[in-house]
Design an enzyme around this catalytic site. Sequence first.
Site, PDB file in Angstrom:
ATOM      1  N   HIS A 154      -5.404  10.826 -10.019  1.00 23.26           N
ATOM      2  CA  HIS A 154      -4.536  11.747  -9.276  1.00 23.26           C
ATOM      3  C   HIS A 154      -3.474  10.935  -8.539  1.00 23.26           C
ATOM      4  CE1 HIS A 154      -6.907  11.172  -5.247  1.00 23.26           C
ATOM      5  NE2 HIS A 154      -6.722  10.039  -5.893  1.00 23.26           N
ATOM      6  N   ARG A 155      -2.623  11.611  -7.747  1.00 24.96           N
ATOM      7  CA  ARG A 155      -1.748  10.955  -6.782  1.00 24.96           C
ATOM      8  C   ARG A 155      -2.165  11.414  -5.387  1.00 24.96           C
ATOM      9  NH1 ARG A 155       2.398   7.848  -9.160  1.00 24.96           N
ATOM     10  NH2 ARG A 155       2.104   6.809  -7.153  1.00 24.96           N
ATOM     11  N   SER A 156      -1.666  10.695  -4.379  1.00 29.22           N
ATOM     12  CA  SER A 156      -2.034  11.111  -3.020  1.00 29.22           C
ATOM     13  C   SER A 156      -1.418  12.467  -2.669  1.00 29.22           C
ATOM     14  CB  SER A 156      -1.645  10.035  -2.005  1.00 29.22           C
ATOM     15  OG  SER A 156      -0.296   9.656  -2.179  1.00 29.22           O
TER      16      SER A 156
ATOM     17  N   GLU B 103      -6.138  11.889   0.916  1.00 31.73           N
ATOM     18  CA  GLU B 103      -6.982  12.176  -0.246  1.00 31.73           C
ATOM     19  C   GLU B 103      -8.336  12.750   0.146  1.00 31.73           C
ATOM     20  OE1 GLU B 103      -6.880   8.703  -2.781  1.00 31.73           O
ATOM     21  OE2 GLU B 103      -4.788   9.077  -3.282  1.00 31.73           O
TER      22      GLU B 103
ATOM     23  N   ASP C 297      -9.362   0.442  -3.713  1.00 31.61           N
ATOM     24  CA  ASP C 297      -7.977   0.255  -4.133  1.00 31.61           C
ATOM     25  C   ASP C 297      -7.277  -0.423  -2.972  1.00 31.61           C
ATOM     26  OD1 ASP C 297      -5.396   0.265  -4.979  1.00 31.61           O
ATOM     27  OD2 ASP C 297      -5.160   2.446  -5.044  1.00 31.61           O
TER      28      ASP C 297
ATOM     29  N   SER D  83       2.183   5.463  -2.092  1.00 34.88           N
ATOM     30  CA  SER D  83       2.265   4.014  -2.287  1.00 34.88           C
ATOM     31  C   SER D  83       2.656   3.777  -3.742  1.00 34.88           C
ATOM     32  CB  SER D  83       0.918   3.351  -1.969  1.00 34.88           C
ATOM     33  OG  SER D  83      -0.070   3.735  -2.891  1.00 34.88           O
TER      34      SER D  83
ATOM     35  N   GLN E 158      -6.314   0.534   1.050  1.00 32.67           N
ATOM     36  CA  GLN E 158      -5.941   1.958   1.024  1.00 32.67           C
ATOM     37  C   GLN E 158      -7.112   2.903   0.739  1.00 32.67           C
ATOM     38  OE1 GLN E 158      -2.112   3.254  -1.036  1.00 32.67           O
ATOM     39  NE2 GLN E 158      -3.608   3.898  -2.533  1.00 32.67           N
ATOM     40  N   GLU E 159      -8.011   2.480  -0.153  1.00 34.26           N
ATOM     41  CA  GLU E 159      -9.063   3.407  -0.571  1.00 34.26           C
ATOM     42  C   GLU E 159     -10.417   2.718  -0.665  1.00 34.26           C
ATOM     43  OE1 GLU E 159      -7.734   5.146  -4.284  1.00 34.26           O
ATOM     44  OE2 GLU E 159      -5.717   5.381  -3.469  1.00 34.26           O
TER      45      GLU E 159
ATOM     46  N   HIS F 272      -2.139   6.026   3.300  1.00 32.55           N
ATOM     47  CA  HIS F 272      -2.689   7.392   3.256  1.00 32.55           C
ATOM     48  C   HIS F 272      -3.353   7.810   4.563  1.00 32.55           C
ATOM     49  CE1 HIS F 272      -3.073   6.897  -1.399  1.00 32.55           C
ATOM     50  NE2 HIS F 272      -1.834   6.988  -0.980  1.00 32.55           N
TER      51      HIS F 272
ATOM     52  N   LYS G 136      -1.737   7.241 -14.508  1.00 30.94           N
ATOM     53  CA  LYS G 136      -1.151   8.334 -13.726  1.00 30.94           C
ATOM     54  C   LYS G 136      -0.006   8.916 -14.537  1.00 30.94           C
ATOM     55  CE  LYS G 136      -1.852   6.368  -9.067  1.00 30.94           C
ATOM     56  NZ  LYS G 136      -1.252   5.400  -8.105  1.00 30.94           N
TER      57      LYS G 136
ATOM     58  N   GLU H 157      -8.828  -2.382  -7.285  1.00 30.63           N
ATOM     59  CA  GLU H 157      -7.522  -1.998  -7.838  1.00 30.63           C
ATOM     60  C   GLU H 157      -6.408  -2.674  -7.051  1.00 30.63           C
ATOM     61  OE1 GLU H 157      -7.266   2.278  -8.225  1.00 30.63           O
ATOM     62  OE2 GLU H 157      -5.108   2.237  -7.863  1.00 30.63           O
TER      63      GLU H 157
ATOM     64  N   LYS I 176     -10.325   9.108 -10.886  1.00 29.46           N
ATOM     65  CA  LYS I 176     -10.148   8.898  -9.448  1.00 29.46           C
ATOM     66  C   LYS I 176      -9.444  10.135  -8.920  1.00 29.46           C
ATOM     67  CE  LYS I 176      -7.011   5.950  -7.436  1.00 29.46           C
ATOM     68  NZ  LYS I 176      -6.468   4.755  -6.754  1.00 29.46           N
TER      69      LYS I 176
ATOM     70  N   ASP J  27      -2.663  -0.747 -11.269  1.00 29.52           N
ATOM     71  CA  ASP J  27      -1.972   0.509 -10.940  1.00 29.52           C
ATOM     72  C   ASP J  27      -0.479   0.229 -10.737  1.00 29.52           C
ATOM     73  OD1 ASP J  27      -0.996   2.873  -9.905  1.00 29.52           O
ATOM     74  OD2 ASP J  27      -2.094   2.781  -8.027  1.00 29.52           O
TER      75      ASP J  27
HETATM   76  P1  PGA Z   1      -0.418   7.065  -4.438  1.00 28.21           P
HETATM   77  O1  PGA Z   1      -1.856   6.416  -4.215  1.00 28.21           O
HETATM   78  O2  PGA Z   1      -0.577   8.294  -5.214  1.00 28.21           O
HETATM   79  O3  PGA Z   1       0.083   7.263  -3.043  1.00 28.21           O
HETATM   80  O4  PGA Z   1       0.383   6.015  -5.195  1.00 28.21           O
HETATM   81  C1  PGA Z   1      -2.827   6.356  -5.203  1.00 28.21           C
HETATM   82  C2  PGA Z   1      -3.060   4.963  -5.672  1.00 28.21           C
HETATM   83  O5  PGA Z   1      -2.446   3.994  -5.189  1.00 28.21           O
HETATM   84  O6  PGA Z   1      -3.882   4.768  -6.565  1.00 28.21           O
HETATM   85 ZN    ZN Z   2      -3.606   2.478  -6.517  1.00 21.47          ZN
END
Ligand code: PGA
Ligand code: ZN
Length: 434
Positions: free
Chosen positions: A371-373, A213, A250, A43, A169-170, A161, A343, A291, A394, A318
């Site tokens: 991190h990233r996904s 994740e 998030d 994402s 998403q999270e 994810h 990131k 987030e 994270k 983000d």
């Molecule tokens: P991504 O997700 O690494 O797929 O962008 C992580 C996030 O959105 O924080």
């Molecule tokens: Zn994010």
Amino acid sequence: MTDFKIEKIKARWIIDSRGNPTVECDVISNNIMGRAAVPSGASTGELEALELRDKGNEFLGKHVTKAVGNVNNILAKELIGLDVREQELIDNKMIEIDGTNNKKNLGANAILSVSLAVAKLAANLKNIPLFEHLYELSYNKTRKDYLLPLPCCNILNGGEHAGNNLSIQEFMILPVGADSFSTAIRYVSEVYHVLKGILSKKYGPNAINVGDEGGFAPDLTLTRDALNVIIEAIEERGFTMGKEFVLAMDAAASEFYKNGKYDIDGKVLTEEDLLQYYVDLTKEYPLTSIEDPFDEKDFLNFAELTKKVGNSIQIVDDDITVTNIKILENAINQGAGNALLLKVNQIGSLTEAIKAAKMSFKNNFNVMVSHRSGETEDAFIADLAVGLCSGQIKAGATARSDRCAKFNQLLRIEELLGENAKYPKDFKSWSNFQ
Ligand code: PGA
Ligand code: ZN
């Protein structure tokens, strides 16, 4: 006397946690190596630095031979002989050779692989831990005690994810009541396993499949159902909400923003509705961090939500800021958010990522290293979180080796630091720790 000059640079492709190719790079001097691998998002923010993919037939368009070639054939020649401790000079040189705003010529993945490997080699040659070297690079001084990060652990996955209908998403749990990093990881792991049992009992065996994740990806639709089942797990394990644990999300809202509206919980909400929705959630739940609550271009509503709840809650930027100091400056000026998600691959060099963190702290923004996904076994961000004294990281769930690599490195750092390892207590005090 150690000679710190770069003697050799060699990149290659390896496979990431989603089975896609990514760039790994070795930088060598005096028979000592720094090795780093580049993560990859799903994402992604539109303004992220460009991840160079071949777009050919191999790996369904995702191969990275061009980025690897750019390291081996272009960057290596230019950087050999430079002092590996000169991180900023080396990063600036790569940025200059690339010559674009978003690193699209050489690829942010090419540049970042070298940038991170250079820092690791410098630490190895100085014979100090990476986090210590990163602290020295960031703040131009040395220190004894370090802030270990609060692990923000994503134990329930939705959005891009996972293959379920959750728009958010999270769903993260934050072990704020632990007295050390290792206790925090134990608490999270215990809740993770209790959650597994509850999900399986409530929704059947398919509900314990995991997302990108490492968090579970049950077939839920409603945000509140996800929050409720997490709270059930925390309490069943004997913890108290608001004491040992608080919650974070998030939203990654750009992913469910369509035609000017937000598609969430089986409903279509206007931006005003969504704002109210978040305010309601913060009243109903011990939610301390949200987030990307709105589309990444909507600075106004980020600011509106920050105005409404930002005194007690983190609003994390983000996709809206993509670790880019120019955009971050805008967000700070507009009061859009009060924390940066950092990131390294969004911006593509260590120097620029450190600048974004420092700009954040200077302006009373918190920093969550992330991190990233799509990840690898590389645990660079663990050392980065400690080196920046960010206070939070994270890195997904306490499951799957791509995620655990980061937590395990932090466990080692905690052991190494002994009583000089501090565990963060509250959001407000963190930005003064540097
Ligand atoms: P991504 O997700 O690494 O797929 O962008 C992580 C996030 O959105 O924080
Ligand atoms: Zn994010």
